[in-house]
Design an enzyme around this catalytic site. Structure first.
Site, PDB file in Angstrom:
ATOM      1  N   ASN A   1     101.446  55.705 114.250  1.00 27.98           N
ATOM      2  CA  ASN A   1     100.484  54.454 113.632  1.00 27.98           C
ATOM      3  C   ASN A   1     100.476  53.134 114.494  1.00 27.98           C
ATOM      4  O   ASN A   1      99.885  51.984 114.143  1.00 27.98           O
ATOM      5  CB  ASN A   1     101.119  53.804 112.324  1.00 27.98           C
TER       6      ASN A   1
ATOM      7  N   MET B   1      99.688  56.092 132.031  1.00 29.13           N
ATOM      8  CA  MET B   1      99.035  57.464 132.128  1.00 29.13           C
ATOM      9  C   MET B   1      97.585  57.553 132.790  1.00 29.13           C
ATOM     10  O   MET B   1      96.924  58.419 132.669  1.00 29.13           O
ATOM     11  CB  MET B   1      99.080  57.933 130.725  1.00 29.13           C
TER      12      MET B   1
ATOM     13  N   ARG C   1      99.012  51.004 118.313  1.00 30.32           N
ATOM     14  CA  ARG C   1      97.578  51.264 118.946  1.00 30.32           C
ATOM     15  C   ARG C   1      97.296  52.361 119.633  1.00 30.32           C
ATOM     16  O   ARG C   1      96.310  52.962 119.478  1.00 30.32           O
ATOM     17  CB  ARG C   1      97.417  49.905 119.827  1.00 30.32           C
ATOM     18  N   MET C   2      98.146  52.683 120.631  1.00 31.71           N
ATOM     19  CA  MET C   2      97.993  53.859 121.377  1.00 31.71           C
ATOM     20  C   MET C   2      97.842  55.102 120.342  1.00 31.71           C
ATOM     21  O   MET C   2      97.216  56.338 120.450  1.00 31.71           O
ATOM     22  CB  MET C   2      98.840  54.012 122.343  1.00 31.71           C
TER      23      MET C   2
ATOM     24  N   HIS D   1      97.847  41.329 130.848  1.00 32.29           N
ATOM     25  CA  HIS D   1      97.853  42.324 129.580  1.00 32.29           C
ATOM     26  C   HIS D   1      97.694  41.395 128.404  1.00 32.29           C
ATOM     27  O   HIS D   1      97.707  39.872 128.529  1.00 32.29           O
ATOM     28  CB  HIS D   1      99.176  42.783 129.464  1.00 32.29           C
TER      29      HIS D   1
ATOM     30  N   SER E   1     105.424  59.035 133.011  1.00 31.53           N
ATOM     31  CA  SER E   1     104.762  58.030 133.607  1.00 31.53           C
ATOM     32  C   SER E   1     104.728  56.569 133.066  1.00 31.53           C
ATOM     33  O   SER E   1     104.706  56.550 131.857  1.00 31.53           O
ATOM     34  CB  SER E   1     103.402  58.641 134.030  1.00 31.53           C
TER      35      SER E   1
ATOM     36  N   LYS F   1     101.724  42.001 124.090  1.00 31.82           N
ATOM     37  CA  LYS F   1     102.593  43.098 125.054  1.00 31.82           C
ATOM     38  C   LYS F   1     103.903  42.077 125.208  1.00 31.82           C
ATOM     39  O   LYS F   1     103.989  40.977 125.440  1.00 31.82           O
ATOM     40  CB  LYS F   1     101.917  43.341 126.479  1.00 31.82           C
TER      41      LYS F   1
END
Length: 251
Positions: free
Chosen positions: A10, A112, A12-13, A142, A109, A146
Site C-alpha cells: 500500500n 532499481m 507509493r511504490m 528528493h 540494489s 523521504k
C-alpha cells in the site's frame, strides 16, 4: 504465471507496482504485506508474513527498512527468491543479504533504475583518469516525504566512485563553518528535500577551469518499478546467490 508477494503493497511504490503487474503477462500479485491488514481487496494484504497461505513464487520488497530482516528470514524458511528494493537498510540488515543469498536468490540494489546503474558504469570508467586533478561532489534531491538522507542512491554512486579511486575518499555530508579546508581526499554528498521531486542525482567533477557533470533525473516512480519487475523476471531463473543491477545489465 509467477505469483508475487508484494511487500509494502500500500506504499507509493507498492501501488505503482500493483498497476504495472496487473498489465504484466507473466506476473501476478498473489498477496501483499503492509502495516494494516486488508483481506477484501483484489488480493489479500497481511500484516505479518507468517499469515500468508497463498502459493508464492517470488517476493518484491518496497517497504520500510525495519521490515527487511523478518522478510529475509521468511524467504529463507520458505525458499523464496526476493528482490529487495527498500533503501536505508542498516548495516546489520545489509550483512544479512549475502548470508540469505547462500540459501536463496537475493537481488538487491539501492536504486532499481536502469539509467542509474548505467551511470554507475560510466562513473567507474572515468573516475581513474580524473581523481587526481578533480574534486568530486554529489548532490541529490528528493521529495519532502523521504525519510533517509543522504539517499541510498547517492551512497551507491559514492561507493562506486570510491571503488574506482586509487586513494579512497572520506565522505563529507554537507558543509558548515567559516574556516573550511576543502580537501580533495573528501567527497561531499549533499541532500535536498522539497515538494514532489521523485529523484535527481548530480555527480560533479570540478577541475582547474573545467567541470564535468553527470546527471540523472527520475521523472516518475515507474522507472524504479519497471526495474524491480525486470529484476524479478531475471531472479526467477537464477540459483541461490547475491545479484545486483550490474548482473541484470551484463546478462
Amino acid at each position: 504465471m509467477k505469483q508475487i508477494l508484494l511487500s509494502g503493497a500500500n506504499g507509493r511504490m507498492g501501488k505503482v507496482l500493483q498497476s504495472l503487474i496487473a498489465k504484466h503477462p507473466q506476473l501476478e500479485v498473489a498477496a501483499g504485506l503492509d502495516r494494516t491488514e486488508q483481506l477484501d481487496g483484489p488480493f489479500p494484504i497481511y500484516d505479518r508474513p507468517e499469515k500468508i497461505t497463498q502459493p508464492i513464487d517470488l517476493v518484491i520488497d518496497f517497504s520500510h527498512y525495519s521490515n527487511v530482516p523478518a522478510l529475509l528470514n521468511y524467504c529463507v524458511e520458505q525458499q523464496l527468491p526476493i528482490v529487495v528494493a527498500t533503501t536505508g537498510l542498516t548495516e546489520d540488515t545489509q550483512m544479512m543479504l549475502p548470508l540469505a543469498a547462500k540459501v536463496i536468490p537475493v537481488f538487491y540494489s539501492a536504486n532499481m533504475s536502469l539509467g542509474i546503474n548505467v551511470l554507475i558504469k560510466a562513473l567507474q570508467s572515468i573516475t581513474p583518469a580524473l581523481e587526481a586533478d578533480f574534486d568530486i561532489e554529489i548532490i541529490e534531491k528528493h521529495h519532502n516525504q523521504k525519510l533517509d538522507a543522504p539517499s541510498g542512491t547517492a551512497l551507491l554512486l559514492a561507493d562506486s566512485i570510491n571503488d574506482s579511486c586509487e586513494t579512497k575518499k572520506e565522505y563529507l555530508y554537507g558543509r558548515e563553518g567559516s574556516d573550511l579546508v576543502n580537501d580533495r581526499k573528501q567527497m561531499g554528498i549533499h541532500a535536498v528535500r522539497g515538494g514532489t521531486i521523485p529523484g535527481e542525482h548530480i555527480v560533479i567533477y570540478a577541475g582547474q577551469d573545467e567541470i564535468i557533470e553527470l546527471k540523472h533525473t527520475a521523472l516518475s516512480r515507474e522507472i524504479f518499478a519497471n526495474g524491480a519487475l525486470k529484476a524479478a523476471e531475471f531472479l526467477a531463473n537464477q540459483p541461490a546467490g547475491f545479484y545486483s543491477m550490474q548482473n541484470l545489465i551484463d546478462k
